[in-house]
Design an enzyme around this catalytic site. Structure first.
Site, short mmCIF file in Angstrom:
data_model
loop_
_atom_site.label_atom_id
_atom_site.label_comp_id
_atom_site.label_asym_id
_atom_site.label_seq_id
_atom_site.Cartn_x
_atom_site.Cartn_y
_atom_site.Cartn_z
N ASP A 9 0.88 -0.93 -0.19
CA ASP A 9 -0.03 -0.01 0.02
C ASP A 9 0.90 1.32 0.05
O ASP A 9 1.96 1.22 0.45
CB ASP A 9 -1.05 -0.09 1.20
CG ASP A 9 -1.71 1.14 1.39
OD1 ASP A 9 -2.49 1.68 0.49
OD2 ASP A 9 -1.73 1.83 2.40
N ASP A 11 -0.37 5.06 1.07
CA ASP A 11 -0.70 6.14 2.11
C ASP A 11 -0.75 5.22 3.36
O ASP A 11 -1.39 4.14 3.70
CB ASP A 11 -2.11 6.42 1.79
CG ASP A 11 -2.48 7.32 0.48
OD1 ASP A 11 -1.47 7.85 -0.16
OD2 ASP A 11 -3.52 7.05 -0.15
#
Length: 188
Positions: A9, A11
Site C-alpha cells: 500500500d 498511504d
C-alpha cells in the site's frame, strides 16, 4: 522459479497521508485541531470542522505529492524487496489523485515501474502472496482468503490488530529480512 508477489500500500504504509492531512486541517480550521492519536477509525466527521469534509480533508490539490516518507529506511528496503520479489504498489486513488501518487512514487522510488503501480480500492481482488497495508478493510479480506499480511500499526487499526493478531511492522528498518521470515523464503 516464480517470485512471490508482494502488494504494498502507499498511504500510511510507505508515506504519511493522515499526518499531512491533519497538518493542513489544523492550519485551515484552528478551532477544530486534530491529533494523529484521535484518528481511531476511518470516519472522522465527528472530529473535523463541519466544513472539513472528506473531500476537503484529503482533497487539497498537490497533497499526495508532498507526503513524507514513512521513515528513513523505506526507500532502501523497498529497493531490496523490488530486487528479490515481484512487488506491486497498490493504492486506493480517485481519478484526480492518480497522477499525484505516481509523481510521488517516481520522485522517491523511481525503480517502481508503471507496470508495478496499480490503483485499486478492493485489493482483495488482486493476486498476491503478501499484503503490506494499514487498512483493516484490506488486511481482513486478504487474511480471510488465506493470504499473508503485515499490518502497519496506526490508531485506526488498533481494534482489528488485537482481534486478528496481524504481524506488525512499525518501521521499515530491516523490512526485507522480516518479510523473508513471514514468507519463509530461504536464499532469495
Amino acid at each position: 522459479m516464480k517470485k512471490p508477489i508482494i502488494a504494498v500500500d502507499m498511504d500510511d504504509t510507505i508515506c504519511h497521508l493522515v499526518k499531512r492531512a491533519i497538518y493542513h486541517n489544523n492550519l485551515n480550521f484552528p478551532t477544530h485541531p486534530l491529533r494523529y492519536e484521535d484518528m481511531i477509525h476511518w470516519d472522522t466527521s465527528h472530529l473535523r470542522h463541519p466544513e472539513s469534509t472528506h473531500d476537503v480533508f484529503y482533497g487539497r490539490p498537490g497533497l499526495f505529492e508532498e507526503l513524507e516518507l514513512y521513515d528513513e529506511y523505506v526507500v532502501d528496503e523497498m529497493r531490496k524487496l523490488n530486487d528479490a520479489y515481484d512487488v506491486i504498489v497498490v493504492t486506493a486513488a480517485e481519478p484526480r489523485t492518480v497522477v499525484e501518487k505516481w509523481n510521488w512514487l517516481q520522485q522517491h522510488m523511481p525503480f517502481i515501474t508503471a507496470e508495478q503501480f496499480i490503483t485499486c480500492k478492493r485489493k482483495n481482488l488482486l493476486g498476491f502472496d503478501l499484503l503490506i497495508d494499514d487498512g483493516a478493510h484490506n488486511l481482513i479480506p486478504a487474511h480471510e482468503d488465506g493470504k499473508k499480511v503485515i499490518c502497519i500499526p496506526h490508531p485506526w487499526n488498533i481494534q482489528e490488530r488485537e482481534r486478528y493478531n496481524f504481524p506488525l511492522m512499525s518501521s521499515w528498518k530491516e523490512a526485507k529480512a522480516y518479510i523473508d521470515e513471514v514468507l519463509q523464503v530461504v536464499g532469495v
